[in-house]
Design a protein around this motif. Structure first.
Motif, PDB file in Angstrom:
ATOM      1  N   ALA A 124     -16.408  30.599 -59.027  1.00 22.81           N
ATOM      2  CA  ALA A 124     -16.125  29.939 -59.925  1.00 22.81           C
ATOM      3  C   ALA A 124     -15.131  31.383 -60.819  1.00 22.81           C
ATOM      4  N   ALA A 125     -15.414  32.572 -60.337  1.00 25.17           N
ATOM      5  CA  ALA A 125     -14.643  34.057 -60.686  1.00 25.17           C
ATOM      6  C   ALA A 125     -13.693  34.064 -60.019  1.00 25.17           C
ATOM      7  N   LYS A 126     -13.003  32.861 -59.375  1.00 20.85           N
ATOM      8  CA  LYS A 126     -11.884  32.858 -57.713  1.00 20.85           C
ATOM      9  C   LYS A 126     -11.155  31.770 -58.879  1.00 20.85           C
ATOM     10  N   ALA A 127     -11.758  30.716 -59.796  1.00 16.91           N
ATOM     11  CA  ALA A 127     -11.280  29.274 -60.596  1.00 16.91           C
ATOM     12  C   ALA A 127     -10.930  30.044 -61.870  1.00 16.91           C
ATOM     13  N   ARG A 128     -12.292  31.317 -62.085  1.00 18.56           N
ATOM     14  CA  ARG A 128     -11.546  31.639 -63.947  1.00 18.56           C
ATOM     15  C   ARG A 128     -10.263  32.589 -63.202  1.00 18.56           C
ATOM     16  N   ALA A 129     -10.335  33.580 -62.418  1.00 16.28           N
ATOM     17  CA  ALA A 129      -8.890  34.331 -61.621  1.00 16.28           C
ATOM     18  C   ALA A 129      -7.175  33.639 -62.181  1.00 16.28           C
ATOM     19  N   ALA A 130      -8.111  32.320 -61.209  1.00 16.78           N
ATOM     20  CA  ALA A 130      -6.490  31.238 -60.978  1.00 16.78           C
ATOM     21  C   ALA A 130      -5.840  30.745 -62.609  1.00 16.78           C
ATOM     22  N   LYS A 131      -6.608  30.556 -62.980  1.00 10.25           N
ATOM     23  CA  LYS A 131      -6.203  30.300 -64.810  1.00 10.25           C
ATOM     24  C   LYS A 131      -5.934  30.981 -65.214  1.00 10.25           C
ATOM     25  N   GLN A 132      -6.405  32.882 -65.255  1.00 12.16           N
ATOM     26  CA  GLN A 132      -6.582  33.747 -66.157  1.00 12.16           C
ATOM     27  C   GLN A 132      -4.600  33.930 -65.642  1.00 12.16           C
ATOM     28  N   ALA A 133      -4.405  33.518 -63.926  1.00  9.76           N
ATOM     29  CA  ALA A 133      -2.860  34.394 -62.912  1.00  9.76           C
ATOM     30  C   ALA A 133      -1.837  33.315 -64.269  1.00  9.76           C
ATOM     31  N   ARG A 134      -2.516  32.278 -64.520  1.00 15.62           N
ATOM     32  CA  ARG A 134      -1.492  31.100 -65.142  1.00 15.62           C
ATOM     33  C   ARG A 134      -1.325  30.931 -66.519  1.00 15.62           C
ATOM     34  N   LEU A 135      -1.884  31.394 -67.295  1.00 22.61           N
ATOM     35  CA  LEU A 135      -2.419  32.418 -68.407  1.00 22.61           C
ATOM     36  C   LEU A 135      -1.051  33.071 -68.990  1.00 22.61           C
ATOM     37  N   GLU A 136      -1.467  34.475 -68.609  1.00 28.30           N
ATOM     38  CA  GLU A 136      -0.355  35.687 -68.163  1.00 28.30           C
ATOM     39  C   GLU A 136       0.997  35.281 -67.551  1.00 28.30           C
ATOM     40  N   ALA A 137       0.919  34.098 -66.825  1.00 30.60           N
ATOM     41  CA  ALA A 137       2.551  33.789 -66.481  1.00 30.60           C
ATOM     42  C   ALA A 137       3.211  32.862 -67.744  1.00 30.60           C
ATOM     43  N   GLU A 138       2.464  32.210 -68.523  1.00 26.74           N
ATOM     44  CA  GLU A 138       2.364  31.311 -69.620  1.00 26.74           C
ATOM     45  C   GLU A 138       2.997  32.546 -70.722  1.00 26.74           C
ATOM     46  N   GLN A 139       2.323  33.654 -70.564  1.00 27.79           N
ATOM     47  CA  GLN A 139       2.523  34.836 -72.511  1.00 27.79           C
ATOM     48  C   GLN A 139       3.852  35.300 -71.874  1.00 27.79           C
ATOM     49  N   GLN A 140       3.859  35.685 -69.962  1.00 29.54           N
ATOM     50  CA  GLN A 140       5.535  36.137 -69.848  1.00 29.54           C
ATOM     51  C   GLN A 140       6.750  35.069 -70.610  1.00 29.54           C
ATOM     52  N   ALA A 141       6.786  33.765 -70.668  1.00 31.94           N
ATOM     53  CA  ALA A 141       7.556  33.222 -70.364  1.00 31.94           C
ATOM     54  C   ALA A 141       7.293  32.770 -72.223  1.00 31.94           C
ATOM     55  N   GLN A 142       6.190  32.860 -72.828  1.00 32.94           N
ATOM     56  CA  GLN A 142       7.172  32.626 -74.066  1.00 32.94           C
ATOM     57  C   GLN A 142       7.482  33.936 -74.876  1.00 32.94           C
ATOM     58  N   ASP A 143       7.025  35.084 -73.719  1.00 36.30           N
ATOM     59  CA  ASP A 143       7.287  35.850 -74.342  1.00 36.30           C
ATOM     60  C   ASP A 143       9.120  36.201 -73.309  1.00 36.30           C
ATOM     61  N   LEU A 144       9.863  35.361 -72.981  1.00 36.82           N
ATOM     62  CA  LEU A 144      11.011  35.800 -72.220  1.00 36.82           C
ATOM     63  C   LEU A 144      11.517  34.820 -73.426  1.00 36.82           C
ATOM     64  N   GLU A 145      11.272  33.696 -74.070  1.00 35.58           N
ATOM     65  CA  GLU A 145      11.711  32.248 -75.065  1.00 35.58           C
ATOM     66  C   GLU A 145      11.890  33.507 -76.138  1.00 35.58           C
TER      67      GLU A 145
END
Length: 144
Positions: free
Chosen positions: A13-34
C-alpha cells in the motif's frame, strides 16, 4: 492473518501510494510548464505589440525629420530609406514571433515528457511493489 501478511500488505500500500504521488508530482510539474508556456505567449504578444508601436513612432519621426529637411517622401532615397526600415521591422517581427513559437513548443514538449516520465516512474514503482509482494509471499509460503 499473520503479521507477515499484514506487513506485506502495508508495504504494498505504501509503494502504491508512492506510485500515485510520483504521477501526481509529474502532472503538477507539467501543469507548471504549461502555465509558463501561456505566460510566454502573453509576453511574446506584448513584445510584438511594443515593437509595432515603436516602429510606428520611429516611422513618424523619420517622416517628420525628412519633412523638416524639406525632403519629399516620394524622393527615391527617402522612399528607399523608409522601405528599408519597414523591411527591417518585418524581419524583427518575424524573428520575434518565430522565437516565441519555438519557446512555446519547447514548453509543450517538456510538459509531455514530464507526464510520460511520471507515468513510467509510477508504473515502475507499482511493478516493483507487485513483484516484491508476490516474491515475499512466495518466499515465505511455508509460514502462511
Amino acid at each position: 492473518m499473520s503479521l507477515f501478511v499484514i506487513s506485506q500488505v502495508l508495504s504494498f500500500a505504501a509503494k502504491a501510494r508512492a506510485a500515485k504521488q510520483a504521477r501526481l508530482e509529474a502532472e503538477q510539474q507539467a501543469q507548471d510548464l504549461e502555465t509558463k508556456q501561456k505566460e510566454n505567449r502573453v509576453i511574446a504578444a506584448e513584445q510584438h505589440n511594443d515593437l509595432v508601436k515603436d516602429s510606428v513612432r520611429i516611422n513618424a519621426a523619420n517622416l517628420a525629420t525628412f519633412g523638416f529637411a524639406g525632403r519629399d517622401v516620394t524622393d527615391r532615397s527617402v522612399k528607399a530609406f523608409l522601405d528599408g526600415y519597414s523591411q527591417d521591422v518585418k524581419t524583427d517581427l518575424n524573428r520575434l514571433d518565430s522565437s516565441a513559437i519555438i519557446r512555446s513548443r519547447r514548453f509543450v514538449t517538456l510538459a509531455e515528457r514530464t507526464r510520460q516520465s511520471g507515468k513510467a516512474r509510477s508504473s515502475s514503482i507499482m511493478l516493483g511493489a507487485i513483484s516484491s509482494f508476490a516474491g515475499n509471499l512466495y518466499a515465505n509460503k511455508d509460514i502462511l
